[in-house]
Structures are given as C-alpha cells and as structure tokens.
Scaffold this motif. Sequence first.
Motif, PDB file in Angstrom:
ATOM      1  N   SER A   1       0.724  -0.969  -0.003  1.00  0.00           N
ATOM      2  CA  SER A   1       0.028  -0.103  -0.031  1.00  0.00           C
ATOM      3  C   SER A   1       0.877   1.326  -0.057  1.00  0.00           C
ATOM      4  N   TRP A   2       0.440   2.480   0.123  1.00  0.00           N
ATOM      5  CA  TRP A   2       1.011   3.745  -0.054  1.00  0.00           C
ATOM      6  C   TRP A   2       0.596   4.715   1.021  1.00  0.00           C
ATOM      7  N   TYR A   3       1.401   5.631   1.338  1.00  0.00           N
ATOM      8  CA  TYR A   3       0.789   6.673   2.128  1.00  0.00           C
ATOM      9  C   TYR A   3       1.511   7.828   1.877  1.00  0.00           C
TER      10      TYR A   3
ATOM     11  N   ARG B   1      -0.930  -6.771   4.049  1.00  0.00           N
ATOM     12  CA  ARG B   1       0.321  -5.885   3.475  1.00  0.00           C
ATOM     13  C   ARG B   1       1.768  -6.133   4.141  1.00  0.00           C
TER      14      ARG B   1
ATOM     15  N   ASP C   1       4.722  -0.730   2.950  1.00  0.00           N
ATOM     16  CA  ASP C   1       3.970   0.649   2.773  1.00  0.00           C
ATOM     17  C   ASP C   1       5.052   1.607   1.833  1.00  0.00           C
TER      18      ASP C   1
ATOM     19  N   GLY D   1      -4.090   2.048  -5.549  1.00  0.00           N
ATOM     20  CA  GLY D   1      -3.691   1.992  -3.844  1.00  0.00           C
ATOM     21  C   GLY D   1      -3.175   0.991  -3.479  1.00  0.00           C
ATOM     22  N   VAL D   2      -3.435  -0.517  -3.892  1.00  0.00           N
ATOM     23  CA  VAL D   2      -2.506  -1.483  -3.627  1.00  0.00           C
ATOM     24  C   VAL D   2      -2.099  -2.452  -4.610  1.00  0.00           C
TER      25      VAL D   2
ATOM     26  N   GLU E   1      -6.857   7.369   0.151  1.00  0.00           N
ATOM     27  CA  GLU E   1      -5.986   6.407   1.025  1.00  0.00           C
ATOM     28  C   GLU E   1      -5.867   7.004   2.400  1.00  0.00           C
TER      29      GLU E   1
ATOM     30  N   ARG F   1      -8.707   5.505   4.033  1.00  0.00           N
ATOM     31  CA  ARG F   1      -8.456   4.122   4.068  1.00  0.00           C
ATOM     32  C   ARG F   1      -7.512   4.026   5.482  1.00  0.00           C
ATOM     33  N   GLN F   2      -6.463   4.759   5.724  1.00  0.00           N
ATOM     34  CA  GLN F   2      -5.679   4.485   6.904  1.00  0.00           C
ATOM     35  C   GLN F   2      -6.425   4.651   7.907  1.00  0.00           C
TER      36      GLN F   2
ATOM     37  N   ALA G   1      -9.822  -1.670   1.948  1.00  0.00           N
ATOM     38  CA  ALA G   1      -9.313  -1.666   1.011  1.00  0.00           C
ATOM     39  C   ALA G   1      -9.519  -0.421  -0.157  1.00  0.00           C
ATOM     40  N   LEU G   2      -8.745  -0.071  -1.057  1.00  0.00           N
ATOM     41  CA  LEU G   2      -8.825   1.046  -1.522  1.00  0.00           C
ATOM     42  C   LEU G   2      -9.423   0.521  -3.045  1.00  0.00           C
TER      43      LEU G   2
END
Length: 287
Positions: free
Chosen positions: A94-96, A154, A157, A172-173, A267, A270-271, A282-283
């Motif tokens: 995933s990413w932030y 996951r 990140d 998103g993922v 996102e 989502r967090q 999930a995105l």
Amino acid sequence: MAHAIDLPAPTMNSGFGRGLRGLLILGLFSLLAACASIGGGGPSDGGPAPLAVAPPPVSDPAPIVTGTMRPYQIKGRWYRPEEQPGYDEVGMASWYGDQFNGRPTATGERFDMHALTAAHKTLPLPGLVEVTNLANGRRVVLRVNDRGPFVDSRIIDLSRGAAEQLDLIGKGVGEVRVRYLGRAPRLGGGLLLQAAAPAAATPAPRQAVAEPPSTFWVQAGSFGDPLPARLMAEGIGAPASVSAASVGGRELYRVLVGPWPDANAAEAARQSVVARGYADAALISTR
C-alpha cells in the motif's frame, strides 16, 4: 559477425600435425562464441530489452537505529525486528502520502512523500529493499526508514513517490516482491532500477474518446448478509454506506466509505478506517 579462416591441411600424418589442426579448430569455436556474446543479449524477437541496472554498493552505511530493533506491540500483536539477509517475500503493498508528510519516521528522519522510501514491520532501519511491481515489472530500490503497515494483508508501505514509480497510485494496493538488500547509506538510497517495457506501437484511433474521471472508495468489508454490513456502516459513521451487488449469482453487501475524487484523499480515509480496527479496508476505484 562472421570470420572465414583457412585451416591448412597437415603436411604429415604425425601426432604433431593432428594436434595442430585440433588446436586451430578449438580456436575457431572460441572465436565464434566470443562473437555471439558480443552481438547477443537482446530478447528473442530482436527488440530492445527494457533498461535494467543494479543498485550501487553502499560504501558508508548508516548505523542501525538501535531503538527500532526492540520488540514492539501494535493492536495486541508483537513484532520482533531482526537482521534478515535472505528476506525475499511476495505480498501486497500500500502507500501513504499527504497525511504523514513532514512527520518524523521511526528512525527520526522526516517523512518526504516524494522521496523513494518505505515502511516495513521488522527489517533493520535504515535499510534498502528492492521492490518489484509484479503486474508491470517496474523495479525500485527504496530506503526503509519507518515501521508499518500494521495490516496482515500488507507487507510494505510505500511513499507516494515510490508508488508513482511502481505505477500503484491509482490502484492503491498491488502485488509486489520485496527483497532486502542490506544497510542503507547515510542519506538517500532510493533508485529507479527498471521502468516498464515500452508498449508496442498501435494504430491511433479515428476518434479520441475522453474517459470519465476515476472515483475512489474505501471498501471496509463485504458480507453475504445485509445486517452485519449495516452494523459496520453504522459503526464507521458518515460517509459509510452499504452497497448491494450480485457476484457470481450471489448477493453481496459491501460497506463503502466515500467517494473521493483522488486516490490520495481516499488513501487517507483508508488509513483512518484501518486505525479504527477494520484491518481489511481496501482502496477501490470506479469510472
């Protein structure tokens, strides 16, 4: 390349003549092999291979931040960081981005969402990992300087910059391979190793049709019964809602949060949903 070499016939039937001819033939085969290695190396169809480079060696590694190597507990689960020289794992990334930009990471460094960095649960900090997007072959080297993601599905990140290089922003993922490379340098260490192979040229369409913009949602859960879906939506609160859909002849009730017009805002939501205890959030995107 090709070479024509005249092999002189032996003038005598001695062992020396036969040996000389054998050495000359052996030399010819060696020369042909060398030519093949110089001219080869491309793909079998003759097209250019995608650019791929190896990461440079780290000559002056940063010291491991000792405080990040202690066992720690998140949401009742213990994590035990350790050296893992053979670490090589496939899983979801995933990413932030904006919501953490400028905040301190586990190493004390400031998180820069545009830098090529990542968070991992147990690898030494700071360290380097090679991450490959299995959907398109893109590869990057990332500086691991933070802990997370604390979701079972996951394994890593990514910063926004890393997700952009791997082409994971919109989704998103995505499924990735993560390989530990060792200690990180004192500064930086992020590197694009391989971009996606160029796509084959296709005829231009007669008329370009503009695609509608993407809409992003967070799917907090999916149920075969509407009651638990409604209860989850009520527990999350606005803007959560229940959406019914028929999948494979079976009615499913999805708890959706949103929508948002861009992936970064979704996102962040989502967090937030994950932090409230819904670990499988999930995105998803629709057009």
